[in-house]
Design an enzyme around this catalytic site. Structure first.
Site, short mmCIF file in Angstrom:
data_model
loop_
_atom_site.label_atom_id
_atom_site.label_comp_id
_atom_site.label_asym_id
_atom_site.label_seq_id
_atom_site.Cartn_x
_atom_site.Cartn_y
_atom_site.Cartn_z
N GLN A 121 1.74 -1.88 5.61
CA GLN A 121 2.01 -0.48 5.95
C GLN A 121 2.24 -0.25 7.44
O GLN A 121 3.12 0.51 7.82
CB GLN A 121 0.85 0.39 5.46
CG GLN A 121 1.16 1.85 5.43
CD GLN A 121 0.09 2.62 4.66
OE1 GLN A 121 -0.93 3.01 5.24
NE2 GLN A 121 0.31 2.82 3.37
N PHE A 122 1.47 -0.90 8.28
CA PHE A 122 1.64 -0.85 9.73
C PHE A 122 1.41 -2.25 10.29
O PHE A 122 0.48 -2.94 9.85
CB PHE A 122 0.64 0.12 10.40
CG PHE A 122 0.92 1.57 10.16
CD1 PHE A 122 1.73 2.30 11.01
CD2 PHE A 122 0.36 2.22 9.06
CE1 PHE A 122 1.96 3.64 10.80
CE2 PHE A 122 0.60 3.56 8.83
CZ PHE A 122 1.42 4.28 9.70
N ASP A 156 0.00 -2.95 12.86
CA ASP A 156 -1.35 -2.94 13.42
C ASP A 156 -2.38 -3.48 12.44
O ASP A 156 -3.46 -3.92 12.84
CB ASP A 156 -1.74 -1.51 13.81
CG ASP A 156 -0.61 -0.81 14.55
OD1 ASP A 156 -0.75 -0.57 15.76
OD2 ASP A 156 0.43 -0.52 13.91
N GLU A 216 0.84 -1.20 0.00
CA GLU A 216 0.00 0.00 0.00
C GLU A 216 0.88 1.25 0.00
O GLU A 216 1.70 1.44 0.91
CB GLU A 216 -0.92 -0.01 1.22
CG GLU A 216 -1.90 -1.17 1.20
CD GLU A 216 -2.51 -1.45 2.57
OE1 GLU A 216 -2.36 -0.60 3.47
OE2 GLU A 216 -3.12 -2.51 2.76
N ILE A 251 -1.71 -5.88 10.08
CA ILE A 251 -1.23 -7.14 9.50
C ILE A 251 -2.27 -8.26 9.64
O ILE A 251 -2.22 -9.27 8.93
CB ILE A 251 0.10 -7.57 10.14
CG1 ILE A 251 0.86 -8.53 9.22
CG2 ILE A 251 -0.12 -8.18 11.54
CD1 ILE A 251 2.29 -8.81 9.66
N PRO A 279 -5.46 -8.86 8.79
CA PRO A 279 -6.16 -9.46 7.65
C PRO A 279 -5.30 -10.43 6.84
O PRO A 279 -5.83 -11.30 6.14
CB PRO A 279 -6.56 -8.24 6.80
CG PRO A 279 -6.64 -7.12 7.78
CD PRO A 279 -5.55 -7.39 8.77
N LEU A 288 -6.01 -1.79 -1.12
CA LEU A 288 -5.99 -1.66 0.34
C LEU A 288 -6.51 -2.95 0.95
O LEU A 288 -7.63 -3.04 1.44
CB LEU A 288 -6.86 -0.47 0.76
CG LEU A 288 -6.80 -0.08 2.23
CD1 LEU A 288 -5.42 0.43 2.60
CD2 LEU A 288 -7.85 0.99 2.55
N ALA A 289 -5.69 -3.99 0.89
CA ALA A 289 -6.11 -5.32 1.32
C ALA A 289 -4.86 -6.14 1.63
O ALA A 289 -4.13 -6.55 0.72
CB ALA A 289 -6.95 -5.99 0.23
N GLU A 290 -4.61 -6.38 2.91
CA GLU A 290 -3.36 -7.02 3.32
C GLU A 290 -3.30 -8.49 2.90
O GLU A 290 -2.22 -8.99 2.55
CB GLU A 290 -3.18 -6.88 4.83
CG GLU A 290 -2.82 -5.47 5.28
CD GLU A 290 -3.99 -4.50 5.29
OE1 GLU A 290 -3.75 -3.28 5.38
OE2 GLU A 290 -5.15 -4.96 5.17
N HIS A 345 -1.55 2.40 15.81
CA HIS A 345 -0.29 2.67 15.11
C HIS A 345 0.91 2.40 16.00
O HIS A 345 2.02 2.88 15.72
CB HIS A 345 -0.25 4.11 14.60
CG HIS A 345 -1.26 4.41 13.54
ND1 HIS A 345 -2.57 4.71 13.81
CD2 HIS A 345 -1.16 4.40 12.19
CE1 HIS A 345 -3.23 4.91 12.69
NE2 HIS A 345 -2.40 4.71 11.68
#
Length: 724
Positions: free
Chosen positions: A476-477, A479, A409, A481, A483, A452-454, A524
């Site tokens: 990205q974070f 927090d 992302e 992870i 999904p 936008l989909a882990e 975060h």
């Protein structure tokens, strides 16, 4: 149900016999009957307690044989699910192969590790499936992306890159018109990974065929309770670039014609296809299920009238392709083949207990190997931050190895990259600017933004890596992870082990982690590394300084295992730990801790952002109380360097384990237990832990400071332990 195939608003009525010849239809039927009798043999073996689980393909045979005959084994790629027995037989797997797995023998596809109906074959490109429904759709998408990448970059498919013998590349097989097959039941269309896969396949016009085997039930849940309106074809109809077909999957002619059209559409690189086949389930979901509890006898009787075997037999006899005598002869031959295969499987050797841990990790190139122990060759004397050296390392590795793909992302400089070429945009390169400039240098086919989909990020990367690419992806974070946790725990970590080493997926997942951000708050600032160190099959590292970040990242990229590379956000641009760039070959083996301060009175074992805080406390207590503290930075969490811990504890006889994550159930608990177990006689005091509170990280800095371990907390623990 009449066959209906639609593409861009067109319709086609199928002929009575389609394009199959009589001989081909006999072969088609034989494969269907072979699949059904293999199911029946497994059911018998289960009732005799000679196997331990059974799940059948019954009722799906026509649709699956059609798929197998329309595609090319060893040319196309296959990500099936557990109903796909007939497909695998059509591709060339033998009944013996399948029954070896059923009895739990030392079968070549899984070595007794997978339950029945999870078949693997490297020569025919049959990828190892899991029991998790829907996850394989994303792997298929990533596999298709890899095939297109190698077609566009044939130089990346052969040769060696970089110095030394430790990173030799095998040639990658690919075909310019290859197709990727994946299948699910209609119940699995409720899974998010299915929709994420459709999204990417549609956007990128990927040559993926999604086959939905709709038998009307997800175990006991009927299709109308899973799918709005009870029909997945109506829901997906507006995805652009797709070829869609909704057919009677018990009709061999309709199934074959639909699959041929779908394959031709994908081979022509027009886009993906979805074939929705309405099939039946004449047997229960599995032998552990009894469908009579939830299906009325009238419903089962109606299904029996649509049995694809009966329909195909009638067609063969009606058209004169077989006589009754010839049909009986064919059946007897298949019965004999299945019986003989069962005898072979029952007499096969069992897997060796000694091999349980084989293929958990790579047997070829381990990140712990000494070949990764190199000395820095400084390019300049300028000190750089962790962020700078991660970016520099990524650049050098991408220059060396054209198989490295970076996505996630916001990692690209700009998706609308025409503005980059004109210099009117600076470019983003990640929310922390770690990948800044990579897309500008290497292009949009090597550095790009994901949806936008882990789960999409990790699932696609698994498919890419299984084909020989080296994805270095970013979550990205930390927090967010979670999904992707399903893909990481049930797919990535076990891919090599469950396939008995036939397949692997060595990729790197970069993840900013941790707090101390002053305002990061609970979404975060999360830690949670112990959850992933609890997962065999994945390496986990967490550097605390720039030099280690460069060396560990290079090892992560060049080794042959999946790696979770944790980057502490607070340390990205800290003054602590800056260093000159150590050169394009600098690497650090995993599992080697670093003593960042020597001492004699007690040991602190830590990692991440707690390292500079432990050093601060250690230096202060040495000045004020003359207590000499040794500080060990683990750097690598799985594997971790217990030998370094033991050597230090034997010297100081006291130990504190410090980490940012919450104290209970944390990484320190495992270290404390092992130290107490193996080093008990070397201890002069109890093992002490300093860690975060058993809560979440708050937004207000006063609260955050109280929640996370601070230098004064470490100082106090050092003083108390030294006085014990």
């Amino acid at each position: 149900m009449a066959a209906r195939t639609t593409t861009a608003g067109t319709t086609k009525a199928e002929s009575a016999l389609g394009s199959l010849t009589g001989e081909e239809l006999i072969h088609f039927y034989r494969l269907m009957y072979l699949s059904r009798k293999t199911d029946d043999r497994e059911i018998l073996l289960k009732r005799q307690q000679k196997i331990f689980f059974q799940i059948s393909c019954a009722g799906h045979e026509a649709l699956l044989v059609a798929a197998g005959l329309a595609l090319k084994p060893g040319y196309d790629w296959f990500f099936p699910y557990y109903r796909d027995r007939a497909l695998c037989l059509a591709l060339g797997q033998t009944v013996t192969d399948q029954l070896l797995q059923a009895v739990g023998a030392d079968d070549p596809g899984s070595g007794g590790r997978q339950m029945p109906s999870h078949w693997t074959s490297k020569p025919i490109h049959l990828m190892s499936p899991s029991s998790a429904t829907g996850t394989q759709c994303l792997h298929a998408v990533g596999c298709a992306e890899a095939g297109i990448y190698f077609t566009d970059h044939p130089d990346a498919a052969a040769g060696e890159y970089g110095a030394g013998d430790y990173r030799k590349f095998k040639d990658v097989s690919f075909e310019s018109d290859e197709v990727v097959y994946t299948s699910i039941g209609e119940g699995s269309t409720s899974q998010g990974e299915f929709w994420e896969a459709l999204n990417t396949a549609s956007n990128n016009r990927l040559p993926v065929i999604f086959v939905v085997e709709d038998n009307g039930y997800a175990i006991s849940t009927p299709v109308e309770a899973n799918t709005p309106g009870g029909n997945i074809s109506r829901l997906v109809a507006n995805f652009p670039n797709f070829h869609f077909a909704e057919i009677d999957g018990t009709d061999p002619i309709a199934s074959y014609e639909a699959m041929r059209e779908a394959v031709a559409y994908c081979r022509a690189r027009k886009g993906p296809a979805l074939v929705h086949g309405h099939v039946i389930r004449p047997y229960s979901h599995a032998l552990s299920d009894d469908e009579r509890w939830y299906r009325h006898p009238s419903e089962l009787e109606a299904d029996a009238l649509r049995d694809p075997l009966g329909r195909t037999e009638a067609l063969l006899l009606r058209e004169g392709f077989l006589t009754e005598e010839a049909l009986d002869k064919l059946k007897r031959a298949v019965d004999d083949e299945v019986r003989a295969a069962a005898d072979v499987a029952l007499g096969a050797p069992l897997p060796l207990v000694a091999n349980i841990t084989k293929h958990v990790y790579s047997e070829d190139l381990k990140p712990t190997d000494a070949v990764f122990a190199t000395e820095p060759k400084l390019e300049d004397a300028v000190d750089h931050t962790i962020a700078d050296l991660i970016n520099h390392t990524l650049r050098d590795e991408m220059r060396r190895d054209p198989r490295i793909i970076v996505f996630g992302e916001d990692v690209a400089d700009a998706t609308r990259d025409e503005h980059l070429k004109t210099g009117t945009l600076k470019g983003k390169g990640g929310v922390f600017k770690i990948t800044a400039g990579l897309q500008t240098e290497f292009g949009s086919d090597r550095v790009f933004n994901s949806p936008l989909a882990e789960a999409n990020i990790v699932g696609r990367a698994i498919g890419m890596a299984s084909r020989g690419l080296k994805p270095v992806v970013e979550i990205q974070f930390f927090d967010y992870i979670w999904p992707a946790m399903h893909q990481m725990r049930n797919e990535l970590s076990v891919f090599r082990w469950r396939s008995n080493g036939n397949h692997s997926s060595p990729l790197v997942i970069r993840v900013p982690i941790g707090g101390y951000l002053t305002g990061g708050s609970l979404y975060h600032s999360q830690s949670g590394e112990s959850i992933f160190t609890h997962t065999p099959g994945v390496r986990v590292v967490m550097p605390s300084n720039a030099l280690d970040a460069a060396g560990l990242l290079r090892t992560a990229i060049r080794c042959d295992d999946p790696v979770l590379f944790l980057e502490h956000k607070r340390l990205y641009r800290e003054a602590y730990g800056r260093a000159p760039y150590p050169g394009p070959e600098y690497a650090i083996p995993f599992g080697k801790a670093k003593t960042v301060k020597t001492g004699t009175d007690l040991t602190v074992v830590t990692y991440g952002a707690v390292v500079p805080r432990a050093l601060q406390a250690a230096q202060k207590i040495e000045r004020e109380q003359d207590i000499s503290v040794e500080v060990i930075d683990l750097r690598s969490l799985s594997p971790y360097d217990f030998e370094a811990i033991a050597e230090s504890v034997r010297k100081t006889n006291r130990v504190i384990i410090a980490h940012e994550d919450m104290r209970s159930w944390g990484f320190g608990a495992e270290l404390a237990a092992r130290i107490a177990d193996e080093l008990f006689h070397d201890l002069d005091a109890p093992v002490r832990r300093v860690a975060g509170m058993d809560t979440f990280v708050a937004y207000q800095p006063v609260l955050e400071d109280a929640i996370l371990p601070q230098p004064e907390d470490l100082y106090r623990a050092m003083a108390e332990l030294a006085a014990f």
